[in-house]
Design an enzyme around this catalytic site. Structure first.
Site, PDB file in Angstrom:
ATOM      1  N   CYS A 104       0.871  -0.984   0.224  1.00 56.59           N
ATOM      2  CA  CYS A 104      -0.110   0.244   0.334  1.00 56.59           C
ATOM      3  C   CYS A 104       0.856   1.361   0.096  1.00 56.59           C
ATOM      4  CB  CYS A 104      -1.024   0.084   1.045  1.00 56.59           C
ATOM      5  SG  CYS A 104      -1.785   1.522   1.780  1.00 56.59           S
ATOM      6  N   HIS A 146      -9.047  -3.701  -2.651  1.00 49.84           N
ATOM      7  CA  HIS A 146      -8.077  -2.990  -1.638  1.00 49.84           C
ATOM      8  C   HIS A 146      -8.393  -1.599  -1.462  1.00 49.84           C
ATOM      9  CE1 HIS A 146      -3.779  -1.927  -0.410  1.00 49.84           C
ATOM     10  NE2 HIS A 146      -4.422  -0.663  -0.630  1.00 49.84           N
ATOM     11  N   GLU A 147      -8.638  -0.943  -2.951  1.00 49.49           N
ATOM     12  CA  GLU A 147      -8.887   0.885  -3.207  1.00 49.49           C
ATOM     13  C   GLU A 147     -10.562   0.256  -2.245  1.00 49.49           C
ATOM     14  OE1 GLU A 147      -6.772   2.450  -3.618  1.00 49.49           O
ATOM     15  OE2 GLU A 147      -5.736   0.855  -4.562  1.00 49.49           O
ATOM     16  N   HIS A 150      -9.782   1.272   1.701  1.00 46.44           N
ATOM     17  CA  HIS A 150      -9.357   2.699   1.742  1.00 46.44           C
ATOM     18  C   HIS A 150     -10.930   3.284   2.442  1.00 46.44           C
ATOM     19  CE1 HIS A 150      -5.398   2.954   1.347  1.00 46.44           C
ATOM     20  NE2 HIS A 150      -5.157   2.117   0.313  1.00 46.44           N
TER      21      HIS A 150
END
Length: 184
Positions: A104, A146-147, A150
Site C-alpha cells: 500500500c 483494496h481500494e 480504503h
C-alpha cells in the site's frame, strides 16, 4: 494515435497520507458534486499514483475523505485496466479466496500475505456522473477490494491475521515514516 489525454497529465502530485493518520481509519463520504473540483481530484489521484508507482489510489490517501479511487492495474492475464470509480460499492466478491502479497502506498515499503477473493464487481459512477460497472479477476480484483477497503476506513493490515499480522506490526513500528504515537 492516442485519443484524449493521458490520465494524470494535468494533475498535480499530492503528498500521500501515511498509516497513523486518522483519515485512513474513517469511512469516506459520498461525492455529491460532479463538477470541475471532482475532475481535478481524479487527475491529481492519477498523477500521485503514477509518481508513487502504484496501481491504485483512494482519495483519502491524499487527505480527501471522499468515495473515489483510481486504478491502472493488470489482471493475472496481464491485461491492463485503467479507470476511476466515484461512489463505488462492491456488488460481488466471490470465487477462490487467495492469500497474496499486498502492499500500500500509505504503508511504503511493506507488504504482507492478505486474503482476497479472486473475482470482484464494483458499481459506481464516472467523474461525469455516468454509471459504470468494473469487473476484476486475479490481481485486479485484489486491487479493487483494496481500494474499496480504503473508502470504508480500512487498510490491508487490518485484514492480516496471526503471525503475519504480528510480523507486519513489528515492521510498521520500525518503519522510518511512522509517526510517534500514531495508531497503526
Amino acid at each position: 494515435m492516442r485519443h484524449g489525454s493521458i490520465p494524470g497529465a494535468r494533475g498535480r502530485v499530492r503528498p500521500l497520507t501515511l498509516l497513523g493518520d486518522p483519515i485512513l481509519h474513517q469511512p469516506c463520504e459520498d461525492v455529491t458534486a460532479f463538477g470541475p473540483e471532482l475532475a481535478t481530484l481524479v487527475e491529481d489521484l492519477f498523477a500521485t499514483m503514477y509518481a508513487s508507482q502504484g496501481v491504485g489510489l483512494a482519495a483519502n490517501q491524499v487527505g480527501e475523505p471522499l468515495r473515489v479511487f483510481v486504478y491502472d492495474c493488470p489482471d493475472d492475464e496481464d491485461v491492463r485496466h485503467l479507470g476511476h470509480v466515484v461512489n463505488p460499492r462492491l456488488v460481488e466478491a466471490d470465487g477462490v479466496v487467495l492469500r497474496g502479497p499486498e502492499g500500500c502506498l500509505s504503508l511504503p515499503g511493506l507488504e504482507a500475505g492478505t486474503e482476497r477473493h479472486d473475482h470482484a464487481v464494483v458499481e459506481g459512477f464516472t467523474v461525469t456522473g455516468d454509471p459504470v460497472t468494473v469487473h476484476g479477476t486475479g490481481f485486479f480484483a485484489r486491487c479493487l477490494q483494496h481500494e474499496l477497503d480504503h473508502l470504508e476506513g480500512r487498510v490491508y493490515a487490518d485484514r492480516v491475521k496471526g503471525w503475519r499480522h504480528r510480523k507486519l506490526m513489528r515492521q510498521i513500528n520500525r518503519a522510518p515514516w511512522r509517526r510517534e504515537g500514531a495508531r497503526p
